[in-house]
Design a protein around this motif. Sequence first.
Motif, mmCIF file in Angstrom:
data_model
loop_
_atom_site.group_PDB
_atom_site.id
_atom_site.type_symbol
_atom_site.label_atom_id
_atom_site.label_comp_id
_atom_site.label_asym_id
_atom_site.label_seq_id
_atom_site.Cartn_x
_atom_site.Cartn_y
_atom_site.Cartn_z
ATOM 1 N N LEU A 51 0.859 -1.178 0.000
ATOM 2 C CA LEU A 51 0.000 0.000 0.000
ATOM 3 C C LEU A 51 0.894 1.226 0.000
ATOM 4 C CD1 LEU A 51 -2.826 -0.958 2.503
ATOM 5 C CD2 LEU A 51 -3.004 -0.665 0.048
ATOM 6 N N PRO A 52 0.547 2.229 -0.770
ATOM 7 C CA PRO A 52 1.377 3.433 -0.817
ATOM 8 C C PRO A 52 1.330 4.172 0.512
ATOM 9 C CG PRO A 52 -0.662 3.766 -2.018
ATOM 10 C CD PRO A 52 -0.621 2.327 -1.625
ATOM 11 N N SER A 53 2.417 4.845 0.830
ATOM 12 C CA SER A 53 2.460 5.660 2.042
ATOM 13 C C SER A 53 1.613 6.905 1.822
ATOM 14 C CB SER A 53 3.899 6.061 2.348
ATOM 15 O OG SER A 53 4.371 6.933 1.340
ATOM 16 N N VAL A 54 1.354 7.612 2.887
ATOM 17 C CA VAL A 54 0.586 8.862 2.806
ATOM 18 C C VAL A 54 1.270 9.835 1.848
ATOM 19 C CG1 VAL A 54 -0.213 10.867 4.120
ATOM 20 C CG2 VAL A 54 -0.379 8.580 5.110
ATOM 21 N N TYR A 65 -2.737 6.427 -8.631
ATOM 22 C CA TYR A 65 -3.726 5.505 -8.096
ATOM 23 C C TYR A 65 -5.128 5.963 -8.468
ATOM 24 C CZ TYR A 65 0.418 4.426 -5.467
ATOM 25 O OH TYR A 65 1.695 4.103 -5.139
ATOM 26 N N LYS A 66 -6.018 4.999 -8.710
ATOM 27 C CA LYS A 66 -7.395 5.332 -9.038
ATOM 28 C C LYS A 66 -8.048 6.021 -7.850
ATOM 29 C CE LYS A 66 -8.112 1.565 -12.270
ATOM 30 N NZ LYS A 66 -8.862 0.339 -12.565
ATOM 31 N N GLN A 67 -8.817 7.049 -8.137
ATOM 32 C CA GLN A 67 -9.452 7.827 -7.087
ATOM 33 C C GLN A 67 -10.339 6.937 -6.221
ATOM 34 O OE1 GLN A 67 -11.732 11.110 -8.503
ATOM 35 N NE2 GLN A 67 -11.986 11.982 -6.485
ATOM 36 N N GLY A 68 -10.116 6.991 -4.924
ATOM 37 C CA GLY A 68 -10.933 6.258 -3.981
ATOM 38 C C GLY A 68 -10.523 4.818 -3.739
ATOM 39 N N GLU A 69 -9.764 4.223 -4.646
ATOM 40 C CA GLU A 69 -9.407 2.808 -4.529
ATOM 41 C C GLU A 69 -8.546 2.533 -3.303
ATOM 42 O OE1 GLU A 69 -6.497 0.449 -7.230
ATOM 43 O OE2 GLU A 69 -8.487 0.386 -8.176
ATOM 44 N N VAL A 70 -7.474 3.252 -3.141
ATOM 45 C CA VAL A 70 -6.582 3.037 -2.010
ATOM 46 C C VAL A 70 -7.262 3.465 -0.720
ATOM 47 C CG1 VAL A 70 -4.405 3.740 -0.950
ATOM 48 C CG2 VAL A 70 -4.487 3.213 -3.383
ATOM 49 N N LEU A 71 -7.972 4.581 -0.753
ATOM 50 C CA LEU A 71 -8.658 5.069 0.436
ATOM 51 C C LEU A 71 -9.667 4.034 0.932
ATOM 52 C CD1 LEU A 71 -9.032 7.342 2.436
ATOM 53 C CD2 LEU A 71 -10.638 8.396 0.868
ATOM 54 N N GLU A 72 -10.390 3.420 0.026
ATOM 55 C CA GLU A 72 -11.363 2.390 0.408
ATOM 56 C C GLU A 72 -10.665 1.199 1.058
ATOM 57 O OE1 GLU A 72 -14.770 0.514 1.291
ATOM 58 O OE2 GLU A 72 -14.570 2.577 0.594
ATOM 59 N N HIS A 73 -9.537 0.779 0.504
ATOM 60 C CA HIS A 73 -8.778 -0.322 1.106
ATOM 61 C C HIS A 73 -8.295 0.055 2.503
ATOM 62 C CE1 HIS A 73 -8.845 -3.046 -2.226
ATOM 63 N NE2 HIS A 73 -8.251 -2.197 -3.044
ATOM 64 N N LEU A 74 -7.814 1.275 2.657
ATOM 65 C CA LEU A 74 -7.344 1.722 3.968
ATOM 66 C C LEU A 74 -8.489 1.745 4.975
ATOM 67 C CD1 LEU A 74 -4.911 4.597 2.924
ATOM 68 C CD2 LEU A 74 -4.310 2.346 3.816
ATOM 69 N N ARG A 75 -9.665 2.203 4.558
ATOM 70 C CA ARG A 75 -10.830 2.209 5.451
ATOM 71 C C ARG A 75 -11.208 0.793 5.862
ATOM 72 N NH1 ARG A 75 -13.990 6.667 2.025
ATOM 73 N NH2 ARG A 75 -13.202 8.507 3.099
#
Length: 95
Positions: A51-54, A65-75
């Motif tokens: 996962l990419p760092s902040v 990264y696709k918008q929302g994709e990484v954020l959703e995984h982090l959530r």
Amino acid sequence: MSSSTGEGEVIRVSKKGQATIPKDLRERFGIDTPGKVLIHEEGGKIVVEPLPSVEEMQGAHAGRYKQGEVLEHLREMKEGDKRLEREREGPDRTR
């Protein structure tokens, strides 16, 4: 302890289900320690993705990264972590 084969490395899995990603692979794929990876099944195989760092999700790297994709995984991971904490604390713990 791990042993190298022509097609990868054999990694020992502990009684707790823990496995160590070899240092050369962590360095090659930019997996920080401590850090988090995404693990999922794909085509009948287990896939581990860094996962990419902040910092990587901001500025010049934001478009990678696709918008929302990484954020959703982090959530999802955060919710999973909370769920595990509640399970470890036992049924006496209420929130």
